[in-house]
Scaffold this motif. Structure first.
Motif, mmCIF file in Angstrom:
data_model
loop_
_atom_site.group_PDB
_atom_site.id
_atom_site.type_symbol
_atom_site.label_atom_id
_atom_site.label_comp_id
_atom_site.label_asym_id
_atom_site.label_seq_id
_atom_site.Cartn_x
_atom_site.Cartn_y
_atom_site.Cartn_z
ATOM 1 N N GLY A 84 0.869 -0.937 0.023
ATOM 2 C CA GLY A 84 -0.072 -0.022 0.119
ATOM 3 C C GLY A 84 0.785 1.340 0.213
ATOM 4 O O GLY A 84 0.587 2.342 -0.632
ATOM 5 N N SER A 118 -6.949 4.283 9.486
ATOM 6 C CA SER A 118 -7.391 3.098 9.389
ATOM 7 C C SER A 118 -7.043 2.324 10.702
ATOM 8 O O SER A 118 -7.422 1.058 11.215
ATOM 9 C CB SER A 118 -6.729 2.032 8.274
ATOM 10 O OG SER A 118 -5.318 2.400 8.203
ATOM 11 N N ASP A 176 -6.836 6.788 -0.308
ATOM 12 C CA ASP A 176 -6.082 5.711 0.278
ATOM 13 C C ASP A 176 -7.039 4.893 1.338
ATOM 14 O O ASP A 176 -7.074 5.703 2.476
ATOM 15 C CB ASP A 176 -4.825 6.370 0.998
ATOM 16 C CG ASP A 176 -4.090 5.179 1.878
ATOM 17 O OD1 ASP A 176 -4.344 4.150 1.444
ATOM 18 O OD2 ASP A 176 -3.173 5.570 2.611
ATOM 19 N N SER A 210 -4.057 -1.866 0.499
ATOM 20 C CA SER A 210 -3.330 -3.066 0.667
ATOM 21 C C SER A 210 -3.927 -4.448 0.426
ATOM 22 O O SER A 210 -4.917 -4.317 0.447
ATOM 23 C CB SER A 210 -2.961 -2.995 2.216
ATOM 24 O OG SER A 210 -2.408 -2.063 2.614
ATOM 25 N N LYS A 250 -4.522 -6.961 3.911
ATOM 26 C CA LYS A 250 -5.422 -6.444 4.985
ATOM 27 C C LYS A 250 -6.794 -7.144 4.810
ATOM 28 O O LYS A 250 -6.873 -8.573 4.775
ATOM 29 C CB LYS A 250 -5.636 -5.131 5.081
ATOM 30 C CG LYS A 250 -4.278 -4.309 5.546
ATOM 31 C CD LYS A 250 -4.418 -2.908 5.760
ATOM 32 C CE LYS A 250 -2.984 -2.411 6.001
ATOM 33 N NZ LYS A 250 -3.140 -0.713 6.036
HETATM 34 C C1 LIG Z 1 -1.732 -0.131 6.003
HETATM 35 C C2 LIG Z 1 -1.962 1.197 5.378
HETATM 36 C C3 LIG Z 1 -1.200 1.769 4.639
HETATM 37 C C4 LIG Z 1 0.095 1.067 4.075
HETATM 38 O O1 LIG Z 1 -0.130 0.051 3.616
HETATM 39 P P1 LIG Z 1 1.032 -1.207 3.357
HETATM 40 O O2 LIG Z 1 0.414 -2.202 2.592
HETATM 41 O O3 LIG Z 1 1.247 -1.677 4.844
HETATM 42 O O4 LIG Z 1 2.210 -0.579 2.852
HETATM 43 C C5 LIG Z 1 -1.166 3.051 4.030
HETATM 44 N N1 LIG Z 1 -2.238 3.872 4.432
HETATM 45 C C6 LIG Z 1 -3.415 3.118 5.158
HETATM 46 C C7 LIG Z 1 -4.504 4.158 5.263
HETATM 47 C C8 LIG Z 1 -3.204 2.055 5.773
HETATM 48 O O5 LIG Z 1 -4.190 1.758 6.522
#
Ligand SMILES: *Cc1c(COP(=O)(O)O)cnc(C)c1O
Length: 431
Positions: free
Chosen positions: A140, A215, A241, A273, A276
């Protein structure tokens, strides 16, 4: 009635086919694993261990492979320290199959080069028809870096002060974004940001407006945030995001944004991501307007963030069957968990180990949905069990609360209950 226990000692071939022993044989050699199996079978024939424990005893006699496979009895569904989402059996099989030579970047019909990982990309596009195009990178954070680099280097990213998130291990989204050469234009306050705040900051130097889903925390009380639909009226691209990777809305998690709804609300680009709430491999998903996604995937940096063929295989399999272990853990029925925990307690009691079944609260974890409590049940043991279980084989991770060790079965695969029982019984008793 069950007859001589020696007759129930599992056969060597069956044991060698068991996934964990087969994996050990692949790294340590078949002879070494066969010897450990034979020794454990002999102990069972002598009555020193039960036939059910032969596999675990054989495994315990072998050096543990790294990384160690652990049982997640924490009740945290997406535990970053435990590797977030476990892959589904179909995704695991796809990874194994993809480990050799594959057509990852070749069209077998024409014999020409093809877009890398098109099976996974097609499946992602099909899962979210609102996306004009899709792209996949390593995680992510990489998805955000690619968006910021391709769309906002030397320009401004307008973002609310309430959404400048630290994602974990000291890494912060604002630092990540500025490392690309984009400038952050912070608007609003920690608790309240209005559309006027954004409108006053948007101008010719704007690369995009960024909406970050908080998140891993929640702000409650006197708050205001601007939904994507309103941001989409500002006349600049909105990059959202959403973090968790929900592709479509899940009624269990009403506050968790999903890619389809966010795109329909007017976001030009959604980043998320893969490991998750989607329950797939570590990956960064980018979905959105075809022209933007094309700019991203043709950008030189895209090559440095290119995703592995194993990841693409796991992602395609996950998208083909969304019944992932993560989904099962999230939606596990509390009544059934209580019964299962009760059976484990009874089995332990039969071997002289006293445990209780207590109500517990499970959570989604750092991967999303802060503030959502999942009603659960746990096996409660004295706290002194925590360390030997964590350092045992397999390591069992629980949660310590008020002097008790709580083992929540929500994220423990149902076929691992016997393994968990054996692990608890191996902890020496009092006195
Ligand atoms: C988890 C998350 C990220 C980072 O993603 P990764 O897959 O861990 O690199 C970025 N932004 C938000 C809002 C997230 O929840």
């Amino acid at each position: 009635m069950t007859g001589d226990p020696r007759r129930r000692v599992p056969r060597t071939d069956g044991l060698l086919a068991e996934p964990r022993l087969a994996a050990a044989a692949a790294t340590l050699g078949r002879d070494r694993v066969r010897a450990a199996v034979r020794a454990a079978q002999d102990r069972a024939r002598r009555g020193e261990i039960t036939p059910e424990d032969v596999r675990d005893v054989a495994l315990a006699a072998l050096p543990a492979p790294a990384p160690r496979v652990v049982l997640n009895a924490t009740g945290v569904v997406l535990h970053t320290n435990l590797g977030r989402a476990p892959l589904s059996p179909a995704a695991v099989a796809a990874v194994v199959a993809a480990a050799g030579h594959t057509d990852v970047e070749l069209d077998l019909r024409t014999g020409r080069r093809a877009r890398r990982g098109r099976d996974a990309l097609d499946a992602l596009a099909a899962a979210v028809p609102d996306a004009g195009a899709v792209h996949v990178v390593n995680n992510g954070a990489a998805a955000l870096v690619l968006a910021a680099t391709a769309l906002a280097t030397g320009r401004e990213i307008v973002v609310s002060r309430g959404e400048l998130v630290e994602i974990g291990d000291g890494f912060r989204l604002p630092d990540l974004l500025e490392s690309t050469g984009a400038r952050l234009r912070e608007v609003g306050t920690t608790n309240r940001t209005t559309l006027d705040d954004y409108a006053a900051a948007v101008g010719p130097g704007t690369g995009f407006v960024l909406k970050v889903h908080p998140s891993n925390f929640r702000i409650t009380g006197f708050t205001a945030a601007v939904p994507v639909a309103a941001l989409a009226t500002l006349g600049v691209p909105v990059v959202a995001d959403i973090g968790s990777g929900l592709l479509v809305a899940d009624p269990l998690l009403p506050d968790e944004p999903d890619a389809a709804s966010t795109l329909r609300a007017g976001a030009a680009l959604v980043t998320a991501s893969g490991d998750k709430l989607l329950g797939g491999p570590q990956a960064g998903l980018l979905l959105g307007a075809a022209d933007l996604v094309r700019r991203l995937h043709r950008h030189p940096l895209a090559r440095a963030l290119r995703v592995d063929k194993l990841t693409l295989a796991a992602l395609a399999a996950t998208l083909a069957d969304p019944a992932t272990p993560t989904r099962a853990a999230l939606h596990a029925d509390a009544g059934l968990l209580r019964e299962r925990t009760g059976r484990l307690r009874d089995a332990l009691a039969a071997d002289g180990c006293k445990a209780e079944v207590v109500p517990a609260v499970a959570v989604v974890g750092g991967g999303g949905a802060p503030g959502v409590d999942l009603d659960s049940w746990a096996l409660s043991l004295p706290e002194r069990y925590a360390e030997p279980l964590r350092t045992g084989d397999p390591p069992v991770l629980g949660r310590v609360a008020r002097g008790r060790l709580l083992l929540d079965l929500r994220c423990v695969p149902a076929d691992a209950d016997a393994t968990l029982r054996a692990a608890v019984l191996r902890v020496p008793g009092d006195g």
